[in-house]
Write a protein that holds these residues in place. Structure first.
Motif, mmCIF file in Angstrom:
data_model
loop_
_atom_site.group_PDB
_atom_site.id
_atom_site.type_symbol
_atom_site.label_atom_id
_atom_site.label_comp_id
_atom_site.label_asym_id
_atom_site.label_seq_id
_atom_site.Cartn_x
_atom_site.Cartn_y
_atom_site.Cartn_z
ATOM 1 N N PRO A 1 -73.450 37.293 -64.669
ATOM 2 C CA PRO A 1 -73.950 37.887 -63.419
ATOM 3 C C PRO A 1 -73.842 39.408 -63.423
ATOM 4 N N ASP A 2 -74.815 40.049 -62.760
ATOM 5 C CA ASP A 2 -74.723 41.497 -62.549
ATOM 6 C C ASP A 2 -73.724 41.823 -61.451
ATOM 7 N N ILE A 3 -73.662 40.932 -60.466
ATOM 8 C CA ILE A 3 -72.823 41.121 -59.291
ATOM 9 C C ILE A 3 -72.097 39.812 -58.998
ATOM 10 N N ILE A 4 -70.835 39.920 -58.580
ATOM 11 C CA ILE A 4 -70.106 38.768 -58.064
ATOM 12 C C ILE A 4 -69.797 39.025 -56.597
ATOM 13 N N LEU A 5 -70.186 38.097 -55.757
ATOM 14 C CA LEU A 5 -69.895 38.183 -54.332
ATOM 15 C C LEU A 5 -68.765 37.230 -53.993
ATOM 16 N N VAL A 6 -67.842 37.699 -53.160
ATOM 17 C CA VAL A 6 -66.690 36.894 -52.749
ATOM 18 C C VAL A 6 -66.485 37.091 -51.255
ATOM 19 N N MET A 7 -66.352 36.024 -50.497
ATOM 20 C CA MET A 7 -66.069 36.167 -49.075
ATOM 21 C C MET A 7 -64.690 36.800 -48.884
ATOM 22 N N SER A 8 -64.602 37.701 -47.925
ATOM 23 C CA SER A 8 -63.385 38.502 -47.764
ATOM 24 C C SER A 8 -62.158 37.642 -47.485
ATOM 25 N N HIS A 9 -62.303 36.549 -46.742
ATOM 26 C CA HIS A 9 -61.119 35.746 -46.451
ATOM 27 C C HIS A 9 -60.659 34.953 -47.683
ATOM 28 N N HIS A 10 -61.586 34.661 -48.603
ATOM 29 C CA HIS A 10 -61.166 34.042 -49.863
ATOM 30 C C HIS A 10 -60.388 35.054 -50.707
ATOM 31 N N ALA A 11 -60.828 36.294 -50.682
ATOM 32 C CA ALA A 11 -60.097 37.343 -51.405
ATOM 33 C C ALA A 11 -58.703 37.519 -50.828
ATOM 34 N N ASP A 12 -58.606 37.490 -49.510
ATOM 35 C CA ASP A 12 -57.290 37.613 -48.864
ATOM 36 C C ASP A 12 -56.388 36.449 -49.276
ATOM 37 N N ARG A 13 -56.990 35.253 -49.354
ATOM 38 C CA ARG A 13 -56.222 34.080 -49.722
ATOM 39 C C ARG A 13 -55.663 34.203 -51.139
ATOM 40 N N LEU A 14 -56.429 34.848 -52.022
ATOM 41 C CA LEU A 14 -56.004 35.022 -53.408
ATOM 42 C C LEU A 14 -55.003 36.158 -53.580
ATOM 43 N N GLY A 15 -54.954 37.076 -52.591
ATOM 44 C CA GLY A 15 -54.026 38.190 -52.690
ATOM 45 C C GLY A 15 -54.681 39.541 -52.833
ATOM 46 N N GLY A 16 -55.969 39.640 -52.489
ATOM 47 C CA GLY A 16 -56.654 40.924 -52.538
ATOM 48 C C GLY A 16 -57.645 41.035 -53.677
ATOM 49 N N LEU B 1 -84.990 49.246 -52.007
ATOM 50 C CA LEU B 1 -83.909 49.282 -52.996
ATOM 51 C C LEU B 1 -84.339 48.653 -54.321
ATOM 52 N N GLY B 2 -85.345 47.781 -54.265
ATOM 53 C CA GLY B 2 -85.853 47.154 -55.480
ATOM 54 C C GLY B 2 -84.829 46.298 -56.201
ATOM 55 N N LEU B 3 -84.021 45.568 -55.454
ATOM 56 C CA LEU B 3 -82.966 44.764 -56.067
ATOM 57 C C LEU B 3 -83.523 43.496 -56.713
ATOM 58 N N SER B 4 -82.946 43.135 -57.838
ATOM 59 C CA SER B 4 -83.213 41.825 -58.443
ATOM 60 C C SER B 4 -81.993 41.411 -59.267
ATOM 61 N N PRO B 5 -80.805 41.500 -58.668
ATOM 62 C CA PRO B 5 -79.593 41.232 -59.450
ATOM 63 C C PRO B 5 -79.377 39.740 -59.696
ATOM 64 N N LYS B 6 -78.717 39.448 -60.806
ATOM 65 C CA LYS B 6 -78.219 38.097 -61.057
ATOM 66 C C LYS B 6 -76.855 38.005 -60.370
ATOM 67 N N VAL B 7 -76.745 37.055 -59.448
ATOM 68 C CA VAL B 7 -75.572 37.011 -58.574
ATOM 69 C C VAL B 7 -74.795 35.706 -58.750
ATOM 70 N N LEU B 8 -73.490 35.850 -58.871
ATOM 71 C CA LEU B 8 -72.580 34.719 -58.820
ATOM 72 C C LEU B 8 -71.817 34.811 -57.508
ATOM 73 N N PHE B 9 -71.917 33.782 -56.687
ATOM 74 C CA PHE B 9 -71.137 33.751 -55.451
ATOM 75 C C PHE B 9 -69.904 32.898 -55.707
ATOM 76 N N PHE B 10 -68.768 33.570 -55.749
ATOM 77 C CA PHE B 10 -67.509 32.965 -56.175
ATOM 78 C C PHE B 10 -66.677 32.547 -54.968
ATOM 79 N N VAL B 11 -66.207 31.309 -54.976
ATOM 80 C CA VAL B 11 -65.432 30.755 -53.870
ATOM 81 C C VAL B 11 -64.192 30.082 -54.436
ATOM 82 N N THR B 12 -63.089 30.199 -53.732
ATOM 83 C CA THR B 12 -61.915 29.400 -54.069
ATOM 84 C C THR B 12 -61.568 28.556 -52.847
#
Length: 291
Positions: free
Chosen positions: A221-236, A163-174
């Motif tokens: 960031p090129d990509i923001i990653l969010v854990m699914s249960h944190h997204a659920d906690r925020l409302g989707g 895939l040749g990935l080299s993205p700048k990633v922000l892992f976002f948590v609440t």
């Protein structure tokens, strides 16, 4: 096939001999086991020793049988009294477990404890397999599980490399108090980003750092990653994208926010290599869609 079995048997014998020096209770019967951490619980079941579990923690949700075990609370918020009330022969502790006072109380109890490394690499997963297999008398199955993980790691590396990935990633948590956080080094999130071939835009920080909109935009960031249960906690997902801490980032504006499964990806258990490869393909697809 015969040669492979011989190699695995030889490997199992080497592991048993070498590690028994460091784990002298490995040969003892472990009839009542408490497993704390979804990663270690998954390994126990994969080794065919799930029947020995008298309790697990709330993050132990795989395989489905783990949901039927009594729970001792959340992995990071243990109460030693509750664990010890189950009269375990052995407590297997994830490297993510806490708080420290509870761990110290468990160590002082005299109950045998097997503590896992607080490290987020595939090598750490293999170490967990070796230690748990030896302690539970399942070295042969441990060798098979290790071989499977190593094969899947090779497959993951091949898939990610193509895939040749080299993205700048922000892992976002609440967190539960609602304060937005970004993952730095010495976190499971950082370990995942490294396996993806990406760059953690907050690698200059350790642990989780409070995140402002200004810092998020500056990180670009090129990509923001969010854990699914944190997204659920925020409302989707839409609530995630409109969160004041990240709403003006290019990743949000270009719709490159991706949900991460907290069980397969974040616990650093046996299924991690395949899960990371799947996540890499999803990221590549999102990046391609944004071009």
């Amino acid at each position: 096939m015969i040669m492979m079995k011989r190699n695995l048997t030889f490997y199992a014998a080497i592991v048993l001999t070498a590690m028994s020096v460091f784990f002298p209770f490995a040969a003892e019967a472990q009839e009542r086991v408490v497993s704390v951490g979804g990663d270690v619980t998954e390994i126990v079941y994969a080794l065919g020793k799930g029947d020995a579990l008298v309790a697990t923690d709330s993050t132990s949700v795989y395989p489905k049988e783990a949901n039927d075990t009594p729970k001792v609370g959340y992995v990071r918020q243990l109460a030693a009294e509750g664990v010890l009330s189950l009269e375990p022969d052995l407590i297997i502790i994830s490297g993510a477990a806490g708080p420290p006072p509870a761990l110290e109380q468990l160590r002082a109890s005299g109950v045998q404890m097997l503590e896992m490394p607080a490290s987020y690499t595939i090598e750490a997963i293999l170490e967990k397999v070796d230690k748990i297999a030896l302690t539970l008398g399942a070295v042969d199955k441990g060798a098979l599980l290790r071989a499977r993980i190593e094969a899947e790691r090779r497959g993951m590396k091949d898939r990610v490399a193509k895939l040749g990935l080299s993205p700048k990633v922000l892992f976002f948590v609440t967190l539960q108090n609602g304060v937005p956080q970004a993952a730095g080094i010495e976190t499971a999130a950082h370990g995942v980003i490294e396996l993806l071939g990406g760059e953690n835009v907050f690698a200059s920080h350790s642990g989780y750092k409070s995140l402002s909109l200004e810092a998020a935009v500056a990180a670009d960031p090129d990509i923001i990653l969010v854990m699914s249960h944190h997204a659920d906690r925020l409302g989707g997902m839409e609530a995630v994208k409109s969160h004041p801490a990240i709403s003006l980032t290019r990743a949000v504006q270009e719709n490159r926010v991706i949900l991460v499964d907290p069980v397969t990806v974040m616990q650093f258990g046996p299924r991690l290599p395949s899960a990371v490869a799947d996540l890499a393909e999803q990221i590549a697809s999102e990046q391609a869609a944004g071009l």
